[in-house]
Design an enzyme around this catalytic site. Structure first.
Site, short mmCIF file in Angstrom:
data_model
loop_
_atom_site.label_atom_id
_atom_site.label_comp_id
_atom_site.label_asym_id
_atom_site.label_seq_id
_atom_site.Cartn_x
_atom_site.Cartn_y
_atom_site.Cartn_z
N ASP A 249 -15.35 -29.47 31.57
CA ASP A 249 -14.33 -29.18 32.22
C ASP A 249 -12.78 -29.40 32.64
OD1 ASP A 249 -15.73 -27.31 33.38
OD2 ASP A 249 -16.69 -28.52 34.62
N ASP A 359 -18.52 -20.14 32.03
CA ASP A 359 -18.31 -20.85 33.79
C ASP A 359 -16.98 -20.42 33.94
OD1 ASP A 359 -19.40 -22.44 36.17
OD2 ASP A 359 -17.52 -24.62 34.69
N HIS A 574 -10.68 -23.16 34.86
CA HIS A 574 -10.95 -22.51 36.03
C HIS A 574 -11.71 -23.29 37.15
CE1 HIS A 574 -14.59 -23.68 32.63
NE2 HIS A 574 -15.23 -24.44 33.68
ZN LIG Z 1 -16.79 -25.79 34.29
#
Ligand SMILES: [Zn+2]
Length: 634
Positions: A249, A359, A574
């Site tokens: 991430d 995701d 995201h």
């Molecule tokens: Zn993620």
């Protein structure tokens, strides 16, 4: 068999202890605080003014610490590998919190070391030589919630031998026992596999554990086990394509600056493991991370490029980063593709043919058209399996967009432990391999499934155990065979399968609405407001720049516009724009958005000056819309 499985698991724990010959323990490290915590800090000019003994605790929050030890590697020994083992702290599940580190050998990045990557294999050429091992430790953060000091222990560190036969026995037995757990008792392979392990383990002489007799008997047991497993037919005509992966991430429970280090650690680990596991194939899907590595660790970037050329490293995925697909405008989604594909083509010679969004919290109905026009022919996600109420009725299907464009779509169906959801952070377990097939809803059209394996969401990636277990699961009876395969090859083969099937392939006509994480539409309103304002502002600055170029011959500000776009695209990640990150991420976003807004406003002013000749008592009005505006209504 009466408690056989339980007995074998206990014995396996004992076998595990003898995999290492801890030849050269490291008892003390020189240490130095890294107070700046600067991105891509190097070990060469570090002044060590303290020391840390093995056994001691160390603690901090977002603390960086240098550790150094000079080690002499032992001589080569038959049927062993040189290995280092470093247990320095606790890493949270998915690398979402806690300890991580980067090991430098003689000043060069070598491998990430954390709770899930404690082992470091060294090449035989190190035997008998001396090397300087430097670790840049990071205490980590708490993984969301109240800021908390992270306490770790420097538990163990040694250089020694990995005893290959015992290691082989350990992993084969573990894979076999895990497979037994997945097979029904009435399945003949269940009994045969258990018998094979039991026979092998009965050959181990435990009278003096660790003695030469004990070690030699484990080698015999390994030979028995390998033969025993080979004799059981595989009998499972389903394939799994294993794509090495680490979901990073770009910001979430950590900041952008932490992500840059996570990328360096994770990618070093991938490159290092590829030396010993030539079959290992790895996918990294976000050009933004490549851009960071290129800037921060050019030596790692060059190695990545070489592996991409070899075909071991797959640089694909499509977008600039794995962006939210609900809040960004259609133009932003197009630019995610444009900048992502451009980077892949310019840096690595080939754009992506698939979009990899494992995701992301829902998928706009506009995507099929945008993707096909961006050269994408397959879409993949996993997140939709988190839906709160309704499961999507298919896992392989044609997704039809607003304009009728269709794109082949596939969902990974690897089950997350004790949950209904599927995972993109596979751990290479028998449960995942068996579950991929069990959960899959389109068995009649396709018998090859996709597994993305490796620690994430905070990076980390594949470890040695996963690579060893993959080799063994491939031969275990009663579960799918599992081979390394690139995502590109997997999706190309899937297209061929779908084109040639005589079975009905279903179509989903509409948005892929995500029934979860709904607060992401309203959380952190400021980021959403800035995103939209800059999207609209960029429309004006681009339009005016084109007009100035056409009318006045001014140079089109390609680089400046690209820089502003990249700030906007980065913050569409995201976990940033949906509002699911920690406060510090939004402090950073505010700085980035302010910079983008300031730059863009200045660019608009500059182009208006280029296009307008000042005259006394005159004002000029510009209408950037595609329709006339009546006086008094503009
Ligand atoms: Zn993620």
């Amino acid at each position: 068999m009466f408690f056989t499985k339980e007995k074998l698991w206990r014995r396996l724990d004992e076998v595990a202890l003898y995999r290492y010959d801890k030849k050269c323990p490291i008892t003390i490290f020189q240490s130095a605080e890294d107070k700046d915590g600067a991105i891509s800090a190097r070990p060469e000019n570090v002044v060590y003014d303290d020391e840390l003994k093995v056994g001691a605790n160390w603690a901090g929050r977002d603390r960086y610490l240098w550790l150094k030890a000079t080690v002499k590697f032992p001589a080569l020994k038959e049927n062993t590998r040189l290995i280092g083992y470093f247990d320095f702290g606790n890493t949270g599940d998915g690398h979402n919190s806690g300890f991580e580190s980067l090991l430098f050998v003689d000043g060069k990045p070598f491998q990430g070391v954390d709770q899930n990557h404690r082992e470091v294999l060294f090449p035989d050429s190190f035997a008998g030589t001396t090397a300087e091992l430097t670790f840049r430790l990071w205490s980590g953060l708490e993984g969301g919630g109240i800021p908390t000091i992270q306490t770790h222990q420097l538990k163990e560190a040694f250089i020694g031998y990995l005893q290959l036969s015992i290691d082989d026995l350990y992993f084969t037995s573990k894979a076999a026992l895990k497979t037994v757990d997945e097979l029904e008792e009435n399945n003949p392979s269940h009994a045969k596999l258990l018998q094979a392990i039991n026979r092998a383990f009965l050959a181990i002489d435990w009278s003096i554990p660790g003695s030469p007799t004990n070690i030699a008997s484990m080698e015999t047991a390994n030979q028995l086990l390998q033969t025993g497993v080979k004799e059981i037919p595989k009998n499972f005509p389903v394939k799994v394509a294993a794509v090495g992966h680490t979901h990073i991430d770009v910001a979430w429970l950590w900041r952008l600056k932490h992500t840059r280090e996570k990328a360096a650690r994770s990618f070093s680990t991938v490159l290092h493991l590829m030396e010993d596991y030539p079959e290992y194939l790895f996918l990294q899907s976000q050009p933004q991370l490549y851009a960071y590595i290129k800037e921060d660790y050019p030596e790692i970037y060059e190695k990545i490029k070489a592996k991409i050329k070899d075909g071991a490293w797959e640089a694909d995925g499509g977008m600039w980063l794995e962006a939210d697909c609900n809040i960004p405008s259609g133009e932003s989604l197009v630019r995610q593709m444009l900048y992502g594909q451009k980077f892949l083509r310019e840096e690595f010679g080939k754009p992506s043919s698939f979009l990899w969004l494992p995701d992301v919290f829902g998928y706009s109905w506009a995507l099929p058209q945008i993707l096909r026009k961006s050269g994408i022919k397959t879409f993949m996600t996993t997140k939709i399996s988190w839906n709160q109420y309704n499961r999507m009725p298919h896992d392989t299907f044609q997704w039809r967009g607003i304009d009728g464009t269709e794109i082949l779509t596939h969902f990974i169906t690897a089950p997350e432990k004790n949950s209904h959801i599927s995972t993109y952070n596979g751990k290479m377990t028998a449960r995942e391999l068996a579950g991929l097939w069990t959960k899959y809803q389109d068995k009649e059209i396709n018998q090859e499934l996709l597994l993305a394996y490796g620690y994430g969401d905070g990076g980390g990636g594949v470890n040695r155990e996963m690579l060893e277990m993959r080799r063994r699961y491939d031969t275990m009876p009663g579960i799918p065979e599992v081979k390394p395969k690139s995502a590109t090859d997997y999706f190309n083969d899937l297209h061929e399968t779908i084109e040639n099937t005589d079975q009905y392939v279903h179509t989903w006509n509409g948005e892929l609405y995500f029934e979860y994480h709904r607060g992401t539409y309203t959380s952190q309103a400021f980021t959403k407001k800035m995103n939209r304002k800059i999207e609209l502002g960029l429309r004006d600055s681009e339009w005016l720049s084109v007009l100035a170029n056409l009318q006045q011959g001014t140079t089109y500000p390609t680089k400046k516009l690209a820089d502003i776009w990249q700030i906007l695209l980065r913050n569409q990640f995201h976990d940033i724009i949906p509002g699911s990150s920690i406060k510090e991420v939004y402090d950073d976003a505010l700085i980035e958005y302010t910079e983008a807004m300031t730059e863009n406003t200045a660019l608009i002013a500059e182009q208006l000056t280029n296009l307008t000749t000042a005259a006394d008592e005159t004002i000029t009005l510009w209408n950037s819309s595609t329709w006339s505006r009546a006086p008094g209504r503009c």
